[in-house]
Write a protein that holds these residues in place. Structure first.
Motif, PDB file in Angstrom:
ATOM      1  N   PHE A 222       1.169  -0.632   0.199  1.00 36.04           N
ATOM      2  CA  PHE A 222      -0.218  -0.193   0.005  1.00 36.04           C
ATOM      3  C   PHE A 222       1.210   1.375  -0.206  1.00 36.04           C
ATOM      4  N   TYR A 223       0.474   2.410  -0.487  1.00 34.32           N
ATOM      5  CA  TYR A 223       1.027   3.730  -0.486  1.00 34.32           C
ATOM      6  C   TYR A 223       1.664   3.858  -1.704  1.00 34.32           C
ATOM      7  N   LEU A 224       1.506   2.911  -2.625  1.00 33.93           N
ATOM      8  CA  LEU A 224       2.637   2.695  -3.650  1.00 33.93           C
ATOM      9  C   LEU A 224       2.400   4.334  -4.656  1.00 33.93           C
ATOM     10  N   ASP A 225       0.966   5.054  -4.625  1.00 35.85           N
ATOM     11  CA  ASP A 225       1.540   6.448  -5.132  1.00 35.85           C
ATOM     12  C   ASP A 225       2.189   7.248  -4.367  1.00 35.85           C
ATOM     13  N   ARG A 226       1.444   7.373  -3.591  1.00 34.82           N
ATOM     14  CA  ARG A 226       2.599   7.588  -2.972  1.00 34.82           C
ATOM     15  C   ARG A 226       3.795   8.196  -2.690  1.00 34.82           C
TER      16      ARG A 226
END
Length: 352
Positions: free
Chosen positions: A256-260
């Motif tokens: 998760f948080y890959l876009d961030r």
């Protein structure tokens, strides 16, 4: 102060008072003296030291943390020690930087302002505080909440936000089958709007400033929480160091948080994100496979780091245990390695 005794710490020469019935560690926390600590529950031995003078009584503790031979030779656990006279202790493993950056532990009132599912077993929560808290990136707090059924639960969680956000704290929490806090969040027993008490900050696995060599971050599960805080705090500081950020998970859906992370890397070319998956079954994945400590080992050898840099590793005990020999074999001294071991909790003991 009625019934107060003076505690003197050697070899640093620091003195403070402890009230009647208060543990030495809690008295130090209250007065902003960050002594070495881990579990705060008599289970881990991080606060073990030698009683040079004075009398103490010790609350219940684990003999894994302090065995009978050590007790007979004058060793005590500060998190379990109640003073019965003025006392003098010799600290065995203290960090002058930790003592210099001590923040007094205080109690704050707040409420849960946000709850989200990040993966099938990772949750995010935000807590808005009524007054600002000061902490260092990587530290944690104890959160106490009362469920809809009236049960009071206290758990330890690391902040995921950076220290410049002082009244809105964010946390990344892993859901365990027996996990009361996360289970109540999922079932609605703890809801957005619930009032909480936050006590802290605690923890010595916080970001050190202006050091040499690369920054090596290793997280797994909810270990993302303090690592995320340390990473963002470092990038905001303007220090120029290569950053290698390893995150261990099972499958692509556990990331998760890959876009961030992609957004951060876009603005900071020195950031290298290395997700490592242990159970890829037929899914499309062209990244690293295996266990995270193996990828850390391979990368450190490839870079020929030879002990230069700082390592912050946060996650479950098996990950930490596997990583330690890897770091020592790659030349890292203990003063360049900072660990936070995330244990599960099935009782009232904080899950940290």
């Amino acid at each position: 102060m009625t019934g107060a005794h003076t505690v003197r710490l050697e070899p640093v020469g620091v003195e403070f008072e402890v009230e009647h019935g208060e543990t030495v560690l809690n008295a130090a926390f209250r007065q902003g003296i960050a002594l070495p600590h881990g579990c705060k529950e008599g289970q881990c031995s991080a606060c073990k030291c030698v009683l040079l003078e004075g009398e103490v009584d010790m609350l219940k503790y684990s003999t894994f943390a302090l065995n009978d031979m050590e007790k007979d030779s004058g060793h005590v656990l500060l998190c379990r020690s109640i003073a019965y006279s003025d006392m003098q202790v010799e600290l065995l493993n203290y960090d002058e930087e930790v003592l210099a950056k001590s923040i007094a532990v205080k109690s704050f009132k707040g409420r849960i302002s946000k709850f989200e599912h990040l993966t099938h077993d990772i949750r995010g929560i935000e807590i808005e505080l009524g007054s600002p808290i000061k902490f260092w990136a990587g530290q944690y707090v104890d959160i106490t909440v009362t469920t809809q059924k009236g049960e009071t639960i206290t758990r330890s969680f690391s902040m995921a936000n950076t220290p410049d956000q002082t009244q809105k704290l964010s946390f990344i929490i892993k859901k365990y089958p027996e996990g009361k806090f996360s289970g109540e969040l999922d079932s609605g027993g703890i809801r957005v709007g619930a009032e909480v008490t936050v006590v802290g900050p605690y923890g010595t696995c916080f970001r050190r400033e202006e050091r040499q060599g690369p920054l090596i971050l290793v997280g797994a599960g909810s270990g993302m929480s303090p690592v995320w805080s340390i990473l963002n705090d470092h990038l905001k500081s303007g220090e120029k160091r290569d950053v290698y950020f390893f995150y261990g998970a099972r499958t692509p859906s556990d990331l998760f948080y890959l876009d961030r992370i992609a957004e951060l890397a876009g603005g900071h070319p020195e950031l290298n994100f290395i997700p490592v998956l242990s159970h890829v079954n037929g899914e499309a994945w062209d990244g690293e496979r295996g266990f995270v400590h193996q990828s850390v080992d391979a990368k450190l050898k490839q870079l020929a780091v030879d002990g230069q840099g700082d390592v912050y590793a946060c996650g479950p005990p098996p990950m930490i245990d596997a990583l330690q020999p890897v770091l020592f074999m790659n030349g890292f001294e203990t003063e360049r390695i900072f660990f936070d071991r995330f244990t599960t909790s099935s009782s009232a003991t904080p899950a940290h």
